[in-house]
Design an enzyme around this catalytic site. Structure first.
Site, PDB file in Angstrom:
ATOM      1  N   GLY A  20       0.822  -1.208   0.000  1.00 60.94           N
ATOM      2  CA  GLY A  20       0.000   0.000   0.000  1.00 60.94           C
ATOM      3  C   GLY A  20       0.852   1.251   0.000  1.00 60.94           C
ATOM      4  O   GLY A  20       0.584   2.202   0.739  1.00 60.94           O
ATOM      5  N   ALA A  21       1.874   1.277  -0.868  1.00 63.69           N
ATOM      6  CA  ALA A  21       2.917   2.297  -0.768  1.00 63.69           C
ATOM      7  C   ALA A  21       2.718   3.495  -1.678  1.00 63.69           C
ATOM      8  O   ALA A  21       3.545   4.407  -1.669  1.00 63.69           O
ATOM      9  CB  ALA A  21       4.282   1.654  -1.082  1.00 63.69           C
ATOM     10  N   ASN A  22       1.650   3.528  -2.451  1.00 64.00           N
ATOM     11  CA  ASN A  22       1.521   4.609  -3.425  1.00 64.00           C
ATOM     12  C   ASN A  22       0.904   5.876  -2.850  1.00 64.00           C
ATOM     13  O   ASN A  22       0.876   6.913  -3.524  1.00 64.00           O
ATOM     14  CB  ASN A  22       0.702   4.154  -4.635  1.00 64.00           C
ATOM     15  CG  ASN A  22      -0.710   3.757  -4.273  1.00 64.00           C
ATOM     16  OD1 ASN A  22      -0.911   2.716  -3.665  1.00 64.00           O
ATOM     17  ND2 ASN A  22      -1.685   4.577  -4.623  1.00 64.00           N
ATOM     18  N   GLY A  24      -0.499   8.060   1.135  1.00 69.66           N
ATOM     19  CA  GLY A  24      -0.707   8.083   2.571  1.00 69.66           C
ATOM     20  C   GLY A  24       0.477   7.631   3.402  1.00 69.66           C
ATOM     21  O   GLY A  24       1.633   7.952   3.117  1.00 69.66           O
ATOM     22  N   TYR A 172     -14.282  -4.283  10.410  1.00 73.50           N
ATOM     23  CA  TYR A 172     -12.972  -3.637  10.319  1.00 73.50           C
ATOM     24  C   TYR A 172     -12.176  -3.881  11.600  1.00 73.50           C
ATOM     25  O   TYR A 172     -10.978  -4.204  11.555  1.00 73.50           O
ATOM     26  CB  TYR A 172     -13.150  -2.134  10.092  1.00 73.50           C
ATOM     27  CG  TYR A 172     -11.847  -1.370  10.009  1.00 73.50           C
ATOM     28  CD1 TYR A 172     -10.967  -1.570   8.948  1.00 73.50           C
ATOM     29  CD2 TYR A 172     -11.491  -0.447  10.991  1.00 73.50           C
ATOM     30  CE1 TYR A 172      -9.765  -0.866   8.860  1.00 73.50           C
ATOM     31  CE2 TYR A 172     -10.302   0.264  10.915  1.00 73.50           C
ATOM     32  CZ  TYR A 172      -9.450   0.048   9.848  1.00 73.50           C
ATOM     33  OH  TYR A 172      -8.263   0.745   9.778  1.00 73.50           O
TER      34      TYR A 172
END
Length: 305
Positions: A20-22, A24, A172
């Site tokens: 999830g590095a693209n 935030g 969640y």
């Protein structure tokens, strides 16, 4: 003095992978690691966005050693492909990516509830698949990013958020409780099988990221998707601040520890020890979740590597 990213050690020669590095927190995690000399792989569902993200880092960190690889954590096939194609040791794995509170039950390509399948099972399978690469490194670390919302989770985590009882918030919470149970159990198992491997956990507090507007989560509501970017910037701490617990966990935190912000109910502020729910401290529950996750994913752990 509180720990800050300026306290990061030199990371020359360190090879890292961040999910999830693209954008935030993941993007800021990569930027900080690359700024200290690490070679970082951005593992992203959208590789085009990943390439754009990598270029933004290069613009600020000339010579940053970055690569982008495709990873869809909601697909065990995608997870297995990345792990199978990995070559060489891996010093640091940051399990950062996540999906938050889709308004209705959604399934992964493998039939799991989207949050449980992405946030937990995807990272569980990825870590297992990359275990030989981690064990080949001299002092590997695995950081698993959870949330203060893990306090919403219960022993029902073992059920994997079934459709008939689905509620966005508790589902969640269960997925983030699963992150903590996994990270803690990984440390316990590593202690006896591979003592040079360290597992730590972190949470970002409440930070201004794209998670709220993500179309897979709350952003499935078009009103939320439109209003979220401006609203989160006004109400929450920055994504850069939210990355600090992950960076500390990746470089300095004690094995098995859980790090997060210290102010206003752990929503922001300087970092330190984060509070664990009773369920998150349940070693028997963690062992049951580990076994259940292995059964669901069919992914085995090759500790002998």
């Amino acid at each position: 003095m509180p720990w800050t990213p300026s306290d990061l050690p030199t990371l020359d020669g360190v090879r890292a992978l961040v999910t999830g590095a693209n954008s935030g927190i993941g993007w800021h995690t990569v930027a900080a690691l690359a700024g200290r000399g690490a070679r970082v792989t951005l593992a992203c569902r959208n590789t085009g966005a990943g390439e754009d993200a990598a270029q933004r880092i290069r613009d600020g960190v000339p010579g940053a050693d970055l690569e982008v690889r495709h990873l869809d954590l909601s697909s065990l096939e995608s997870v297995a492909r990345l792990a199978g194609e990995w070559d060489g040791p891996l010093d640091l794995l940051v399990n950062n990516a996540g999906v938050m509170t889709p308004p209705t039950w959604q399934g992964t390509s493998d039939g799991f509830e989207l949050q449980f399948g992405t946030n937990h099972l995807g990272h569980y399978a990825l870590t297992a698949g990359l275990l030989p690469a981690l064990l080949a490194a001299p002092a590997p670390r695995v950081v698993t990013v959870s949330s203060i919302r893990h306090h919403w989770g219960t022993e029902a985590v073992l059920e994997g958020n079934p459709a008939e009882s689905y509620r966005p918030g508790p589902a969640y919470g269960n997925s983030k409780l699963a992150n903590l149970l996994f990270g803690a159990e990984l440390q316990r198992r590593a202690a006896s099988r591979a003592p040079h491997l360290t597992s730590t956990m972190a949470h970002p507090g409440v930070s201004a990221t794209g998670l709220v507007a993500d179309p897979q989560g709350m952003g499935a509501n078009p009103v939320v998707r439109a209003l979220a970017p401006a609203a989160v910037r006004l109400a929450f701490q920055s994504a850069a601040a939210g990355a600090n617990p992950s960076l500390y966990a990746a470089t300095a935190a004690a094995p098995g520890s859980y790090t997060g912000p210290q102010w206003l109910g752990e929503t922001r502020g300087p970092i330190g020890p984060a509070r664990l729910s009773t369920f998150a401290q349940d070693e028997a529950l963690a062992a049951k979740l580990w076994d259940r996750s292995e059964e669901l994913t069919g992914v085995s752990w090759r500790w002998e590597s």
